[in-house]
Design an enzyme around this catalytic site. Structure first.
Site, PDB file in Angstrom:
ATOM      1  CG  HIS A 130      -0.390   0.290   2.510  1.00 17.58           C
ATOM      2  ND1 HIS A 130      -0.080  -0.701   3.422  1.00 17.58           N
ATOM      3  CD2 HIS A 130      -0.060   1.455   3.120  1.00 17.58           C
ATOM      4  CE1 HIS A 130       0.406  -0.158   4.518  1.00 17.58           C
ATOM      5  NE2 HIS A 130       0.443   1.147   4.353  1.00 17.58           N
ATOM      6  CG  ASP A 175       0.031  -4.067   2.863  1.00 10.97           C
ATOM      7  OD1 ASP A 175       0.130  -3.579   1.730  1.00 10.97           O
ATOM      8  OD2 ASP A 175      -0.091  -3.368   3.895  1.00 10.97           O
ATOM      9  CB  SER A 206       3.155   1.935   6.142  1.00 13.61           C
ATOM     10  OG  SER A 206       1.971   2.010   6.882  1.00 13.61           O
TER      11      SER A 206
END
Length: 488
Positions: A126, A156, A229
């Protein structure tokens, strides 16, 4: 005699102090690498070792012009629109009109971890998926443009590459060795603050958030926020044990727990993306749930269930052409272990399978009618075989394409599409699609650009159903529908 005793006592004290000092030095020498029970943990070694390997990633998606349908403005019809503020009402249909809009330029930030000296970087899917530009900034402020090697939305994870030499790669540790309560560091770029280090402990392992993806998270109370992230979760030895993925919060900011993808999953994903461009995912071919969850649900319905065990995976469905069906698994079975490894919840099963490839054989232990059984199962891919699956490119279609012109939009009263301008031998020809056909939707996704078509081809090529369901229109205005097979 008293003098000798005095000297002897002094010598013994000196020796005792020497042993004490030696032990103290040894304990402190062990702190950076091996925490000693009952001793304070020094995290400076791990932070210094890891911080230079975590990079800042800037995501940019450029502005685009798109034609969209909007509700016709009644004032535009009544007063006219000499300045073009309301689009062209004369081409509206069913109370709608077309308007060209420019999408805003999108920018975002994230983190990544250098895992090899030649520039391979692991991050989250993402963080990078859909980017037109990726800029990687190292801790010493050097900047690089990055290209995407491959992405895997199911875990992910993504692998990107920069061109460099002797880059500060982070050693990869074994996440299986992590223990609940062990100290870890989260390193990343939260809120665009570069090289930020937070500390906490491993709060839980094999945690699933029920997102219908491959999930077996390391849960930690080290603070993880937006921008973290793709960053590193590091043990006290300064080894990478996880890729920070998400936070659990009702406010959007850190409020107690963060989640990281363990290196036990990351290693296999990275290896597959390098070799094949897509992850070779091994499946048993079942759906299920944790046994204790199933038993609790039955109790809520005043039903008593006794499987002969309270731990394992309750098999709710067995796929018709899957590995489990071939081995004789049935609905109602309870999987308790694989290859001798106890399986107590679905996340543990997913983590185990994440390290396997189609064609691998595993021994499944399961309970049926309270009796223990063992079966050897040959794992399969999503398409029900053991072949290597690679993401297909547009070449598999055997055609050339271009975005439709404004004249075509006006003549056919459509707002987007991809025109087939040439057909060679390939999937399009086999399906009966010829030159001039305008593709508008593929697998229910609008085709506004060739990139949209490429994305659907890649997605379908590794799916259980490797078919493109194409809707479109011919130059005559006739609408048509095709099913295009894109694999053997």
């Amino acid at each position: 005699m008293k003098k000798y005793s005095k000297y002897l006592l002094t010598a013994m004290c000196v020796i005792a102090v020497a042993f004490s000092t030696s032990s103290f030095i040894k304990v402190n020498a062990a702190l950076p690498n091996t925490p000693v029970p009952g001793q304070p943990v020094d995290l400076t070694y791990a932070a210094e070792k890891a911080v230079h390997s975590v990079v800042h990633i800037k995501f940019v998606k450029n502005s685009q012009i798109q034609t969209v349908e909007v509700q016709r403005d009644p004032f535009s019809d009544f007063f006219g629109d000499p300045f073009g503020f309301f689009g062209n009402p004369g081409q509206g249909n069913g109370g709608k009109q077309k308007r060209q809009v420019r999408t805003p330029k999108q920018e975002a930030i994230g983190s990544g971890v250098i895992i090899s000296a030649d520039g391979y970087i692991v991050t989250n899917d993402h963080v990078v998926n859909g980017a037109d530009q990726l800029t990687v900034t190292l801790n010493d402020n050097r900047e690089f443009s990055a290209r995407i090697i491959g992405t895997d939305p199911q875990t992910d994870l993504a692998l990107i590459k920069i061109e460099g030499k002797n880059l500060p790669a982070l050693p990869i540790g074994n996440s299986d060795d992590l223990k609940v309560g062990e100290w870890v560091l989260a390193i990343g770029n939260p809120y665009d603050f570069s090289s930020t280090v937070t500390a906490g402990i491993v709060s839980a392992k094999a945690r699933s958030l029920g997102r219908n993806k491959v999930e077996s998270f390391i849960q930690t109370d080290a603070a993880i926020n937006k921008g973290n992230s793709g960053g590193a979760l590091v043990n006290t030895k300064g080894e990478l044990v996880g890729i920070n993925d998400m936070l659990f919060s009702e406010t959007g900011s850190y409020s107690g727990y963060g989640f990281a993808i363990p290196t036990s999953i990351m290693n296999k994903v990275v290896d597959d993306l390098k070799k094949y461009g897509s992850v070779q995912r091994a499946l048993i071919g079942i759906t299920g749930t944790d046994v204790h969850t199933y038993i609790d649900n039955m109790k809520d319905q005043d039903k008593e269930i006794d499987f002969g065990t309270n731990e394992g995976i309750y098999v709710d469905e067995v796929m018709e052409d899957g590995a489990g069906a071939e081995a004789g698994l049935q609905k109602g079975d309870v999987i308790t272990s694989i290859d001798g490894k106890a399986i107590t919840k679905m996340a543990e099963l997913q983590e185990f399978l994440a390290n396997k490839r189609p064609g691998d054989k595993v021994t499944i232990t399961y309970m049926r009618n309270k009796h223990k059984n063992n079966k050897t199962v040959t794992l399969k891919n999503a398409q029900g075989n053991t072949k290597v699956t690679k993401q297909a490119d547009l070449d598999v279609l055997g055609g050339n394409f271009r975005q439709i012109t404004s004249e075509q939009k006006s003549a056919l009263n459509i707002s987007y599409g991809i025109e087939v301008i040439k057909v060679n031998d390939g999937a399009l020809k086999a399906a009966g699609i010829g030159r001039g056909f305008i593709i508008q939707q593929v697998n229910d996704q609008p085709m506004r650009s060739i990139d949209d078509l490429q994305a659907e081809v890649k997605k379908a090529s590794t799916s259980k159903d490797p078919v493109l369901y194409i809707k479109g229109i011919w130059p005559t205005g006739k609408k048509d529908y095709y099913a295009v097979q894109i694999s053997e």
